[in-house]
Scaffold this motif. Sequence first.
Motif, PDB file in Angstrom:
ATOM      1  N   GLY A 163       0.795  -1.218   0.000  1.00  0.00           N
ATOM      2  CA  GLY A 163       0.000   0.000   0.000  1.00  0.00           C
ATOM      3  C   GLY A 163       0.824   1.263   0.000  1.00  0.00           C
ATOM      4  N   ALA A 164       2.086   1.160  -0.442  1.00  0.00           N
ATOM      5  CA  ALA A 164       2.987   2.316  -0.358  1.00  0.00           C
ATOM      6  C   ALA A 164       2.512   3.499  -1.195  1.00  0.00           C
ATOM      7  CB  ALA A 164       4.395   1.913  -0.781  1.00  0.00           C
ATOM      8  N   PHE A 165       1.788   3.236  -2.284  1.00  0.00           N
ATOM      9  CA  PHE A 165       1.325   4.328  -3.131  1.00  0.00           C
ATOM     10  C   PHE A 165       0.222   5.145  -2.464  1.00  0.00           C
ATOM     11  CE2 PHE A 165       2.503   2.356  -7.534  1.00  0.00           C
ATOM     12  CZ  PHE A 165       3.807   2.217  -7.104  1.00  0.00           C
ATOM     13  N   LEU A 166      -0.333   4.623  -1.372  1.00  0.00           N
ATOM     14  CA  LEU A 166      -1.430   5.308  -0.701  1.00  0.00           C
ATOM     15  C   LEU A 166      -0.947   6.443   0.192  1.00  0.00           C
ATOM     16  CD1 LEU A 166      -3.584   2.191   0.265  1.00  0.00           C
ATOM     17  CD2 LEU A 166      -3.882   3.732  -1.694  1.00  0.00           C
ATOM     18  N   GLY A 167       0.350   6.509   0.429  1.00  0.00           N
ATOM     19  CA  GLY A 167       0.910   7.576   1.260  1.00  0.00           C
ATOM     20  C   GLY A 167       2.126   7.098   2.018  1.00  0.00           C
ATOM     21  N   GLY A 230       0.337  -1.343  -5.790  1.00  0.00           N
ATOM     22  CA  GLY A 230       0.856  -0.574  -4.676  1.00  0.00           C
ATOM     23  C   GLY A 230      -0.241   0.202  -3.998  1.00  0.00           C
ATOM     24  N   ALA A 231      -1.481  -0.157  -4.281  1.00  0.00           N
ATOM     25  CA  ALA A 231      -2.621   0.631  -3.814  1.00  0.00           C
ATOM     26  C   ALA A 231      -3.606  -0.186  -2.996  1.00  0.00           C
ATOM     27  CB  ALA A 231      -3.340   1.252  -5.018  1.00  0.00           C
ATOM     28  N   VAL A 232      -3.134  -1.253  -2.363  1.00  0.00           N
ATOM     29  CA  VAL A 232      -4.004  -2.024  -1.472  1.00  0.00           C
ATOM     30  C   VAL A 232      -3.484  -1.860  -0.047  1.00  0.00           C
ATOM     31  CG1 VAL A 232      -4.780  -3.687  -3.182  1.00  0.00           C
ATOM     32  CG2 VAL A 232      -2.651  -4.125  -1.968  1.00  0.00           C
ATOM     33  N   PRO A 233      -4.346  -1.494   0.899  1.00  0.00           N
ATOM     34  CA  PRO A 233      -3.879  -1.228   2.263  1.00  0.00           C
ATOM     35  C   PRO A 233      -3.413  -2.515   2.952  1.00  0.00           C
ATOM     36  CG  PRO A 233      -6.270  -1.097   2.139  1.00  0.00           C
ATOM     37  CD  PRO A 233      -5.793  -1.252   0.738  1.00  0.00           C
ATOM     38  N   GLU A 235      -0.413  -3.885   6.008  1.00  0.00           N
ATOM     39  CA  GLU A 235       0.624  -3.514   6.965  1.00  0.00           C
ATOM     40  C   GLU A 235       1.993  -3.949   6.459  1.00  0.00           C
ATOM     41  OE1 GLU A 235      -0.132  -4.856  10.893  1.00  0.00           O
ATOM     42  OE2 GLU A 235      -2.060  -3.805  11.069  1.00  0.00           O
ATOM     43  N   ARG A 236       2.030  -5.045   5.721  1.00  0.00           N
ATOM     44  CA  ARG A 236       3.287  -5.582   5.223  1.00  0.00           C
ATOM     45  C   ARG A 236       3.093  -6.032   3.785  1.00  0.00           C
ATOM     46  NH1 ARG A 236       7.369  -9.767   8.273  1.00  0.00           N
ATOM     47  NH2 ARG A 236       8.765 -10.141   6.513  1.00  0.00           N
ATOM     48  N   ALA A 237       4.095  -5.780   2.950  1.00  0.00           N
ATOM     49  CA  ALA A 237       4.010  -6.178   1.548  1.00  0.00           C
ATOM     50  C   ALA A 237       3.907  -7.695   1.437  1.00  0.00           C
ATOM     51  CB  ALA A 237       5.227  -5.678   0.785  1.00  0.00           C
ATOM     52  N   LEU A 238       3.180  -8.145   0.423  1.00  0.00           N
ATOM     53  CA  LEU A 238       3.022  -9.567   0.146  1.00  0.00           C
ATOM     54  C   LEU A 238       3.689  -9.895  -1.178  1.00  0.00           C
ATOM     55  CD1 LEU A 238       1.763 -12.405   0.526  1.00  0.00           C
ATOM     56  CD2 LEU A 238      -0.291 -11.521  -0.628  1.00  0.00           C
ATOM     57  N   THR A 239       4.664 -10.776  -1.138  1.00  0.00           N
ATOM     58  CA  THR A 239       5.273 -11.319  -2.351  1.00  0.00           C
ATOM     59  C   THR A 239       5.138 -12.829  -2.295  1.00  0.00           C
ATOM     60  OG1 THR A 239       6.894  -9.526  -2.375  1.00  0.00           O
ATOM     61  CG2 THR A 239       7.305 -11.397  -3.827  1.00  0.00           C
ATOM     62  N   ARG A 240       4.480 -13.395  -3.308  1.00  0.00           N
ATOM     63  CA  ARG A 240       4.210 -14.837  -3.292  1.00  0.00           C
ATOM     64  C   ARG A 240       4.309 -15.369  -4.719  1.00  0.00           C
ATOM     65  NH1 ARG A 240       1.670 -18.578   0.149  1.00  0.00           N
ATOM     66  NH2 ARG A 240       0.473 -20.218  -0.915  1.00  0.00           N
ATOM     67  N   ALA A 255       6.371 -13.721   3.551  1.00  0.00           N
ATOM     68  CA  ALA A 255       5.740 -13.345   4.819  1.00  0.00           C
ATOM     69  C   ALA A 255       6.618 -13.683   6.018  1.00  0.00           C
ATOM     70  CB  ALA A 255       4.391 -14.032   4.959  1.00  0.00           C
ATOM     71  N   GLY A 256       7.374 -14.762   5.918  1.00  0.00           N
ATOM     72  CA  GLY A 256       8.146 -15.191   7.068  1.00  0.00           C
ATOM     73  C   GLY A 256       9.622 -14.855   7.020  1.00  0.00           C
ATOM     74  N   ILE A 257      10.055 -14.086   6.043  1.00  0.00           N
ATOM     75  CA  ILE A 257      11.485 -13.822   5.940  1.00  0.00           C
ATOM     76  C   ILE A 257      11.830 -12.440   6.502  1.00  0.00           C
ATOM     77  CG2 ILE A 257      11.567 -15.270   3.870  1.00  0.00           C
ATOM     78  CD1 ILE A 257      12.243 -12.778   2.250  1.00  0.00           C
ATOM     79  N   ASP A 258      13.045 -12.325   6.973  1.00  0.00           N
ATOM     80  CA  ASP A 258      13.550 -11.072   7.512  1.00  0.00           C
ATOM     81  C   ASP A 258      14.481 -10.456   6.479  1.00  0.00           C
ATOM     82  OD1 ASP A 258      14.633  -8.984   8.904  1.00  0.00           O
ATOM     83  OD2 ASP A 258      15.506 -10.193  10.507  1.00  0.00           O
TER      84      ASP A 258
END
Length: 301
Positions: A163-167, A230-233, A235-240, A255-258
């Motif tokens: 959601g980074a494009f949201l602000g 980049g426009a979905v709210p 808390e954390r980006a999802l890459t799958r 989701a589980g990686i640092d």
Amino acid sequence: MTDTATAPVTWTRQPVRVGLVGAGPWARAMHARMLAAGPETQLTAVWARRTEAAQETAAPYGARVAARFEDLLDHCEAVAFAVPPSVQAELAPLAARHGKALLLEKPLALDLAAAERLVDAVDEAGVVTQLVLTKRYHPVTRRFIEEAQQLDVIGARSCYLHGAFLGGDFATSWRLEHGVLLDLGPHLLDLLDAAVGPIAEVRSTGDTRRWTELTCEHENGAVSQASLSGAVPRERALTRVELFGRQHELVYDTAGIDHEECWPILRREFATAVRTGRSGGLDAHRGLRLQRLLHRAAPGS
């Protein structure tokens, strides 16, 4: 058993003296902190068009602030770029012509012609380059690609959503203007190209500022899909990435990686490339390969 990708390695060479171009959120959060952590690299100087921002970025690490880009080149042997693609495409060729190794962001440029000029300058100068495809430096990603390359994949689906494009800090002007294809597209295209097989054709549909779908046809006959937004709210980006084939399904999920695990590997591999004079596979030519795919996928292409 210790993973060789994360096992500590003693650095016996001189640290690579790196100048940083840029002083925005990504430069502060990743580049400056990573390069200053050493021991493989030393952050020696920072240049940005806003002197105050350059001072704020350099001060925690005792790096000098360069008054001009040309001055930065006098105080480093390698240059890291954390700037919009148009600025990188303008300045990276100049650094290459001065014999500086380059740590480049993706995409290389806003358009294919500028990316080709950058790589031509790199080839003419014969300098080492490395591309900051962040996830590629994580051990989990590398194990996924290695396993995927042993599979007979017939189809894949993937997504990169945030959601980074949201602000916020990363809702920068170039991202909002050019959209998710140039920002997130390189990551998924790179993963699909490496894990499924070389992409022969790619096309897109949707709105690059809201939601974009990519359909890729691979040289081995497999077909893959990539959803980008980049426009979905969130808390954390999802890459799958999900791979389907004749053996079994293989899933990669961030989701589980640092992501902090990526930076020491990136730093060490860049410094090693500089000291040996040999670029690895994640270099400017890889960036150009991705830029060509982005060009084919762009609406109207």
